[in-house]
Design a protein around this motif. Sequence first.
Motif, PDB file in Angstrom:
ATOM      1  N   SER A  73       3.034   0.375  75.974  1.00 42.00           N
ATOM      2  CA  SER A  73       2.446   1.694  76.183  1.00 42.00           C
ATOM      3  C   SER A  73       3.465   2.784  75.899  1.00 42.00           C
ATOM      4  O   SER A  73       4.671   2.519  75.739  1.00 42.00           O
ATOM      5  N   GLU A  75       4.385   4.910  78.079  1.00 45.02           N
ATOM      6  CA  GLU A  75       5.261   4.893  79.249  1.00 45.02           C
ATOM      7  C   GLU A  75       6.363   3.852  79.094  1.00 45.02           C
ATOM      8  O   GLU A  75       7.522   4.086  79.461  1.00 45.02           O
ATOM      9  N   ASP A  76       5.994   2.684  78.549  1.00 46.36           N
ATOM     10  CA  ASP A  76       6.990   1.639  78.304  1.00 46.36           C
ATOM     11  C   ASP A  76       8.056   2.122  77.321  1.00 46.36           C
ATOM     12  O   ASP A  76       9.245   1.865  77.515  1.00 46.36           O
ATOM     13  N   TRP A  78       8.937   5.205  76.735  1.00 47.53           N
ATOM     14  CA  TRP A  78       9.744   6.235  77.389  1.00 47.53           C
ATOM     15  C   TRP A  78      10.802   5.590  78.286  1.00 47.53           C
ATOM     16  O   TRP A  78      11.981   5.971  78.262  1.00 47.53           O
ATOM     17  N   LEU A  79      10.384   4.591  79.092  1.00 44.95           N
ATOM     18  CA  LEU A  79      11.312   3.893  79.982  1.00 44.95           C
ATOM     19  C   LEU A  79      12.366   3.139  79.176  1.00 44.95           C
ATOM     20  O   LEU A  79      13.556   3.172  79.518  1.00 44.95           O
ATOM     21  N   HIS A 196      -1.557  12.620  75.854  1.00 46.79           N
ATOM     22  CA  HIS A 196      -0.866  11.861  76.901  1.00 46.79           C
ATOM     23  C   HIS A 196       0.640  12.100  76.815  1.00 46.79           C
ATOM     24  O   HIS A 196       1.324  12.260  77.839  1.00 46.79           O
ATOM     25  N   MET A 200       3.146  13.675  79.714  1.00 48.47           N
ATOM     26  CA  MET A 200       4.367  13.003  80.166  1.00 48.47           C
ATOM     27  C   MET A 200       5.568  13.917  80.002  1.00 48.47           C
ATOM     28  O   MET A 200       6.461  13.961  80.861  1.00 48.47           O
ATOM     29  N   THR A 203       6.059  16.496  82.865  1.00 45.12           N
ATOM     30  CA  THR A 203       6.566  15.981  84.126  1.00 45.12           C
ATOM     31  C   THR A 203       7.968  15.403  84.001  1.00 45.12           C
ATOM     32  O   THR A 203       8.713  15.339  84.988  1.00 45.12           O
ATOM     33  N   TYR A 204       8.341  15.002  82.806  1.00 47.00           N
ATOM     34  CA  TYR A 204       9.618  14.310  82.607  1.00 47.00           C
ATOM     35  C   TYR A 204      10.773  15.259  82.429  1.00 47.00           C
ATOM     36  O   TYR A 204      11.874  15.039  82.948  1.00 47.00           O
TER      37      TYR A 204
END
Length: 205
Positions: A73, A75-76, A78-79, A196, A200, A203-204
């Motif tokens: 994803s 999110e993945d 980004w992490l 999306h 992100m 907030t990031y």
Amino acid sequence: MKTRERIIVTSLALFNQFGEPNVTTLQIADEMDISPGNLYYHYKNKTEILSELFNRYESQMMELLDVPEVEISLEDQWLFLHLVFEKIAEFRFLYQDLVNVLSKHPKIANRFKRILDKKLTASITILSSLQQQRLLEATDQEIKATCHSIVLTITYWISYEMVSRGADGDAIDLGKGVFQVMSLMVPYLRNDARTHFQEMSTTYL
């Protein structure tokens, strides 16, 4: 902490602060308040210390870059990038004076190139997963070109930050680096994925 480990921890801190070429074994011993002979008992010279530090960096980075071929994803991604930037920041002396360090240590240079290749492979794996999920619309050639830009940005972000903002190594904003890399994907993200990403980002950063 045993003396051998203290030498590594102290050397890493000094290398990051002043640059590896500017630090001597005498300075390391002085910082630790031990005799040079005590240091040489554990490491014969600075090259051995550098080799040990690179071994640790290489092992940790290669493990991090071993991206599985599964659905990934945003999110993945980004992490993943944040973890990569954190590891680079931890061993930033390698990146602050990259060409000089590698030119003096050809054995390390060859291994560092393999890490660059692994960064490229990991990036292609992630973007290809986003492509297969229809979150990203790009040709294989566009993905490869974007991934080369990703690796380039990751590799030189710390140097760019330090030169452009005059930032101290400890004050580098890793979040901006992650955002900059993610932004390289934006032109290829489909509408929902792009929205999306923007959410992100808010907030990031």
